[in-house]
Design a protein around this motif. Structure first.
Motif, PDB file in Angstrom:
ATOM      1  N   GLN A 160       0.868  -1.175   0.000  1.00  0.00           N
ATOM      2  CA  GLN A 160       0.000   0.000   0.000  1.00  0.00           C
ATOM      3  C   GLN A 160       0.906   1.226   0.000  1.00  0.00           C
ATOM      4  O   GLN A 160       1.134   1.846   1.034  1.00  0.00           O
ATOM      5  N   LEU A 161       1.465   1.558  -1.145  1.00  0.00           N
ATOM      6  CA  LEU A 161       2.385   2.680  -1.240  1.00  0.00           C
ATOM      7  C   LEU A 161       1.623   3.996  -1.183  1.00  0.00           C
ATOM      8  O   LEU A 161       0.650   4.197  -1.908  1.00  0.00           O
ATOM      9  N   VAL A 162       2.077   4.864  -0.275  1.00  0.00           N
ATOM     10  CA  VAL A 162       1.452   6.171  -0.111  1.00  0.00           C
ATOM     11  C   VAL A 162       2.550   7.230  -0.026  1.00  0.00           C
ATOM     12  O   VAL A 162       3.715   6.927   0.221  1.00  0.00           O
ATOM     13  N   SER A 163       2.162   8.471  -0.189  1.00  0.00           N
ATOM     14  CA  SER A 163       3.108   9.576  -0.092  1.00  0.00           C
ATOM     15  C   SER A 163       3.588   9.734   1.344  1.00  0.00           C
ATOM     16  O   SER A 163       2.977   9.214   2.289  1.00  0.00           O
ATOM     17  N   LEU A 164       4.665  10.485   1.512  1.00  0.00           N
ATOM     18  CA  LEU A 164       5.182  10.734   2.853  1.00  0.00           C
ATOM     19  C   LEU A 164       4.176  11.520   3.682  1.00  0.00           C
ATOM     20  O   LEU A 164       4.027  11.276   4.881  1.00  0.00           O
TER      21      LEU A 164
ATOM     22  N   GLU B 155      17.288   6.568   8.750  1.00  0.00           N
ATOM     23  CA  GLU B 155      17.853   5.712   9.797  1.00  0.00           C
ATOM     24  C   GLU B 155      17.766   4.226   9.442  1.00  0.00           C
ATOM     25  O   GLU B 155      18.359   3.399  10.120  1.00  0.00           O
ATOM     26  N   GLY B 156      16.992   3.897   8.412  1.00  0.00           N
ATOM     27  CA  GLY B 156      16.824   2.504   8.019  1.00  0.00           C
ATOM     28  C   GLY B 156      15.716   1.792   8.766  1.00  0.00           C
ATOM     29  O   GLY B 156      15.557   0.579   8.622  1.00  0.00           O
ATOM     30  N   ARG B 157      14.958   2.513   9.562  1.00  0.00           N
ATOM     31  CA  ARG B 157      13.842   1.901  10.308  1.00  0.00           C
ATOM     32  C   ARG B 157      12.653   1.608   9.408  1.00  0.00           C
ATOM     33  O   ARG B 157      11.866   0.699   9.674  1.00  0.00           O
ATOM     34  N   LEU B 158      12.492   2.406   8.348  1.00  0.00           N
ATOM     35  CA  LEU B 158      11.350   2.291   7.445  1.00  0.00           C
ATOM     36  C   LEU B 158      11.869   2.329   6.009  1.00  0.00           C
ATOM     37  O   LEU B 158      12.548   3.291   5.636  1.00  0.00           O
ATOM     38  N   PRO B 159      11.563   1.311   5.206  1.00  0.00           N
ATOM     39  CA  PRO B 159      11.999   1.349   3.811  1.00  0.00           C
ATOM     40  C   PRO B 159      11.226   2.391   3.012  1.00  0.00           C
ATOM     41  O   PRO B 159      10.021   2.571   3.210  1.00  0.00           O
TER      42      PRO B 159
ATOM     43  N   LEU C  27       8.896   9.807  -3.696  1.00  0.00           N
ATOM     44  CA  LEU C  27       9.244   8.846  -2.659  1.00  0.00           C
ATOM     45  C   LEU C  27       7.970   8.399  -1.953  1.00  0.00           C
ATOM     46  O   LEU C  27       7.139   9.230  -1.577  1.00  0.00           O
ATOM     47  N   LYS C  28       7.816   7.092  -1.783  1.00  0.00           N
ATOM     48  CA  LYS C  28       6.627   6.526  -1.146  1.00  0.00           C
ATOM     49  C   LYS C  28       7.050   5.563  -0.049  1.00  0.00           C
ATOM     50  O   LYS C  28       8.180   5.100  -0.011  1.00  0.00           O
ATOM     51  N   VAL C  29       6.113   5.250   0.854  1.00  0.00           N
ATOM     52  CA  VAL C  29       6.332   4.229   1.871  1.00  0.00           C
ATOM     53  C   VAL C  29       5.136   3.282   1.862  1.00  0.00           C
ATOM     54  O   VAL C  29       4.047   3.631   1.425  1.00  0.00           O
ATOM     55  N   ASP C  30       5.362   2.083   2.374  1.00  0.00           N
ATOM     56  CA  ASP C  30       4.322   1.063   2.440  1.00  0.00           C
ATOM     57  C   ASP C  30       3.660   1.134   3.815  1.00  0.00           C
ATOM     58  O   ASP C  30       4.341   1.053   4.838  1.00  0.00           O
ATOM     59  N   LEU C  31       2.347   1.286   3.849  1.00  0.00           N
ATOM     60  CA  LEU C  31       1.627   1.375   5.125  1.00  0.00           C
ATOM     61  C   LEU C  31       1.763   0.097   5.942  1.00  0.00           C
ATOM     62  O   LEU C  31       1.766   0.152   7.172  1.00  0.00           O
ATOM     63  N   ASN C  32       1.893  -1.053   5.289  1.00  0.00           N
ATOM     64  CA  ASN C  32       2.068  -2.311   6.024  1.00  0.00           C
ATOM     65  C   ASN C  32       3.385  -2.284   6.799  1.00  0.00           C
ATOM     66  O   ASN C  32       3.444  -2.725   7.948  1.00  0.00           O
ATOM     67  N   GLU C  33       4.442  -1.754   6.188  1.00  0.00           N
ATOM     68  CA  GLU C  33       5.733  -1.670   6.864  1.00  0.00           C
ATOM     69  C   GLU C  33       5.715  -0.602   7.955  1.00  0.00           C
ATOM     70  O   GLU C  33       6.378  -0.750   8.978  1.00  0.00           O
TER      71      GLU C  33
END
Length: 70
Positions: free
Chosen positions: A14-18, A38-42, A51-57
């Motif tokens: 579930q890729l979403v914006s920052l 920091e490498g905590r969140l891909p 740049l997007k992040v996965d809500l599951n992660e």
């Protein structure tokens, strides 16, 4: 008789914006950026700037706080 185990189905990304991730986690966009650095969140780059992040992660970052009654 041998048991066969089916592989676990991985949840769909579930890729979403920052900004959307920050709103979902009730934090600031800079916090999301810091977690990525920091490498905590891909983070996932889609093109040269997006740049997007996965809500599951992001959900996996949450840790349960133990209570006295537990």
């Amino acid at each position: 008789m041998a048991r066969t185990t089916e592989p676990k189905a991985t949840p769909r990304r579930q890729l979403v914006s920052l900004a959307a991730a920050a709103e979902y986690a009730d934090c600031g966009v800079n916090t999301i950026r810091r977690w990525i650095s920091e490498g905590r969140l891909p983070g996932y780059r889609l093109g040269p700037k997006l740049l997007k992040v996965d809500l599951n992660e992001l959900d996996q970052l949450a840790q349960r706080v133990p209570t006295a009654g537990a």
